[in-house]
Design an enzyme around this catalytic site. Sequence first.
Site, PDB file in Angstrom:
ATOM      1  N   ARG A 134       0.839  -1.211   0.000  1.00  0.00           N
ATOM      2  CA  ARG A 134       0.000   0.000   0.000  1.00  0.00           C
ATOM      3  C   ARG A 134       0.865   1.249   0.000  1.00  0.00           C
ATOM      4  NH1 ARG A 134      -3.149  -3.295   3.091  1.00  0.00           N
ATOM      5  NH2 ARG A 134      -2.459  -2.605   5.137  1.00  0.00           N
ATOM      6  N   TYR A 143       0.236   4.281  -2.485  1.00  0.00           N
ATOM      7  CA  TYR A 143      -0.027   5.658  -2.037  1.00  0.00           C
ATOM      8  C   TYR A 143       0.952   6.633  -2.689  1.00  0.00           C
ATOM      9  CZ  TYR A 143      -2.849   3.413   1.593  1.00  0.00           C
ATOM     10  OH  TYR A 143      -3.774   2.664   2.268  1.00  0.00           O
ATOM     11  N   TYR A 191     -13.072   9.093   0.778  1.00  0.00           N
ATOM     12  CA  TYR A 191     -14.283   8.869   1.561  1.00  0.00           C
ATOM     13  C   TYR A 191     -14.060   9.313   3.009  1.00  0.00           C
ATOM     14  CZ  TYR A 191     -12.760   4.568   3.944  1.00  0.00           C
ATOM     15  OH  TYR A 191     -12.117   3.661   4.736  1.00  0.00           O
ATOM     16  N   HIS A 247     -13.700  11.619   6.189  1.00  0.00           N
ATOM     17  CA  HIS A 247     -12.930  12.870   6.301  1.00  0.00           C
ATOM     18  C   HIS A 247     -11.599  12.592   5.621  1.00  0.00           C
ATOM     19  CE1 HIS A 247     -10.505  16.069   7.839  1.00  0.00           C
ATOM     20  NE2 HIS A 247     -11.419  16.497   8.692  1.00  0.00           N
ATOM     21  N   VAL A 276      -8.458  11.968   7.901  1.00  0.00           N
ATOM     22  CA  VAL A 276      -8.503  11.058   9.046  1.00  0.00           C
ATOM     23  C   VAL A 276      -8.059   9.653   8.636  1.00  0.00           C
ATOM     24  CG1 VAL A 276     -10.048   9.977  10.739  1.00  0.00           C
ATOM     25  CG2 VAL A 276     -10.292  12.399  10.201  1.00  0.00           C
ATOM     26  N   ALA A 309     -15.813   8.277   9.936  1.00  0.00           N
ATOM     27  CA  ALA A 309     -16.457   7.142  10.613  1.00  0.00           C
ATOM     28  C   ALA A 309     -16.601   7.446  12.101  1.00  0.00           C
ATOM     29  CB  ALA A 309     -15.619   5.886  10.402  1.00  0.00           C
ATOM     30  N   GLN A 339      -9.097   0.153  11.681  1.00  0.00           N
ATOM     31  CA  GLN A 339      -8.552  -0.903  10.809  1.00  0.00           C
ATOM     32  C   GLN A 339      -8.376  -2.216  11.577  1.00  0.00           C
ATOM     33  OE1 GLN A 339      -6.922   1.425   7.100  1.00  0.00           O
ATOM     34  NE2 GLN A 339      -5.255   0.758   8.352  1.00  0.00           N
ATOM     35  N   ALA A 381     -20.421   1.953  10.200  1.00  0.00           N
ATOM     36  CA  ALA A 381     -21.443   2.945   9.827  1.00  0.00           C
ATOM     37  C   ALA A 381     -22.051   2.555   8.483  1.00  0.00           C
ATOM     38  CB  ALA A 381     -20.791   4.322   9.721  1.00  0.00           C
ATOM     39  N   SER A 416     -14.546  -2.122   9.586  1.00  0.00           N
ATOM     40  CA  SER A 416     -14.865  -2.276  11.019  1.00  0.00           C
ATOM     41  C   SER A 416     -13.966  -1.384  11.870  1.00  0.00           C
ATOM     42  CB  SER A 416     -14.642  -3.710  11.482  1.00  0.00           C
ATOM     43  OG  SER A 416     -15.329  -4.621  10.666  1.00  0.00           O
ATOM     44  N   THR A 417     -14.576  -0.766  12.854  1.00  0.00           N
ATOM     45  CA  THR A 417     -13.825  -0.047  13.895  1.00  0.00           C
ATOM     46  C   THR A 417     -14.180  -0.696  15.232  1.00  0.00           C
ATOM     47  OG1 THR A 417     -13.849   2.020  12.647  1.00  0.00           O
ATOM     48  CG2 THR A 417     -13.470   2.212  15.009  1.00  0.00           C
TER      49      THR A 417
HETATM   50  N1  SAM Z   1     -10.952   8.601   6.199  1.00  0.00           N
HETATM   51  C1  SAM Z   1     -11.837   7.631   6.804  1.00  0.00           C
HETATM   52  C2  SAM Z   1     -12.786   8.347   7.757  1.00  0.00           C
HETATM   53  O1  SAM Z   1     -12.813   9.566   7.740  1.00  0.00           O
HETATM   54  O2  SAM Z   1     -13.504   7.687   8.498  1.00  0.00           O
HETATM   55  C3  SAM Z   1     -11.030   6.535   7.489  1.00  0.00           C
HETATM   56  C4  SAM Z   1     -10.156   5.761   6.538  1.00  0.00           C
HETATM   57  S1  SAM Z   1      -9.208   4.494   7.286  1.00  0.00           S
HETATM   58  C5  SAM Z   1      -8.064   4.148   6.032  1.00  0.00           C
HETATM   59  C6  SAM Z   1     -10.199   3.063   7.211  1.00  0.00           C
HETATM   60  C7  SAM Z   1     -10.755   2.704   8.573  1.00  0.00           C
HETATM   61  O3  SAM Z   1     -11.737   3.669   8.940  1.00  0.00           O
HETATM   62  C8  SAM Z   1     -11.476   1.382   8.636  1.00  0.00           C
HETATM   63  O4  SAM Z   1     -10.616   0.286   8.788  1.00  0.00           O
HETATM   64  C9  SAM Z   1     -12.347   1.587   9.852  1.00  0.00           C
HETATM   65  O5  SAM Z   1     -11.617   1.491  11.061  1.00  0.00           O
HETATM   66  C10 SAM Z   1     -12.774   3.047   9.647  1.00  0.00           C
HETATM   67  N2  SAM Z   1     -13.990   3.089   8.829  1.00  0.00           N
HETATM   68  C11 SAM Z   1     -14.093   3.357   7.522  1.00  0.00           C
HETATM   69  N3  SAM Z   1     -15.376   3.256   7.111  1.00  0.00           N
HETATM   70  C12 SAM Z   1     -16.088   2.916   8.210  1.00  0.00           C
HETATM   71  C13 SAM Z   1     -17.452   2.638   8.457  1.00  0.00           C
HETATM   72  N4  SAM Z   1     -18.364   2.676   7.468  1.00  0.00           N
HETATM   73  N5  SAM Z   1     -17.810   2.317   9.708  1.00  0.00           N
HETATM   74  C14 SAM Z   1     -16.919   2.241  10.715  1.00  0.00           C
HETATM   75  N6  SAM Z   1     -15.621   2.487  10.552  1.00  0.00           N
HETATM   76  C15 SAM Z   1     -15.201   2.803   9.306  1.00  0.00           C
END
Ligand code: SAM
Length: 255
Positions: A62, A66, A88, A90, A93, A120, A162, A203, A230-231
Amino acid sequence: MSLVVVGLGITLGRHLSERCLSEIASADTVFALVDGMALAWLKTQRPDLQSLHPSYGDDKSRRLAYREMTDTILAALNQGKQVCAVFYGHPGVFADVPHMAIREARALGFVARMEAGISAEACLYADLGLDPGQRGVQSMEATQFLIFKRVIDPSALLLLWQVGLTGDLTLKRFDTQQAKLALLVEKLSQYYPPNHPVILYEAAQLPIGTHREEHLALGDLPRAQTSQISTLVIAPLTEPLARDEIWIKRLEALQ
Ligand code: SAM
């Protein structure tokens, strides 16, 4: 010639601000790193949109992907374009490319900025009815918690991002395994008992869907279903917070 990085939010069509929409509409070149339905919807707004997804590849790190995505964005800037890059949630974040692209664009003398989006984490507080202000919150990547000597305050809420990629040191996988989640539980057990309540949270990505909220005991995590979105939400320990009398006295002297 400028770069603006925007976030789509998490739930398609519900979270995007007017400001982001106008940036997407007015840019010369739009790049996006979003999945399936979100990409299809974005293409209805900008049929000329370029997906950054092809930079991912089988067995490709990755980190390398990137780097390529950032280079793609910078190349368009260097061609004199107004560039909008869409991510997607923020965009700032837990996301490497947006920050790299802005930093490097500024270093090259371009104007570059980020528009905040709904992450998220923002959805989680709404869906689960949690207020980070109650006990404070710590938020970090699950693998980072495992591989570094991080000190956790278990009296505060803990969010592990993650969790569905826990323990991937190759930066090539998009999943985890029971044995890796078992290691995560073992390290967390320095702070929490095995029956401590945790939530696997996802979410809703589509407005017709609902969020996933699976309540389980920490010790059961290795057998639970996790995905890329998943978070892991770890409740604070419920004991009352210990008062810090020295600082309270010093503050009282100032009342
Ligand atoms: N930029 C994204 C944000 O603002 O939420 C986060 C990106 S990060 C690379 C990916 C992680 O964000 C996932 O492994 C998970 O922990 C969290 N995440 C992303 N989508 C999610 C969702 N629909 N519900 C819960 N957690 C989410």
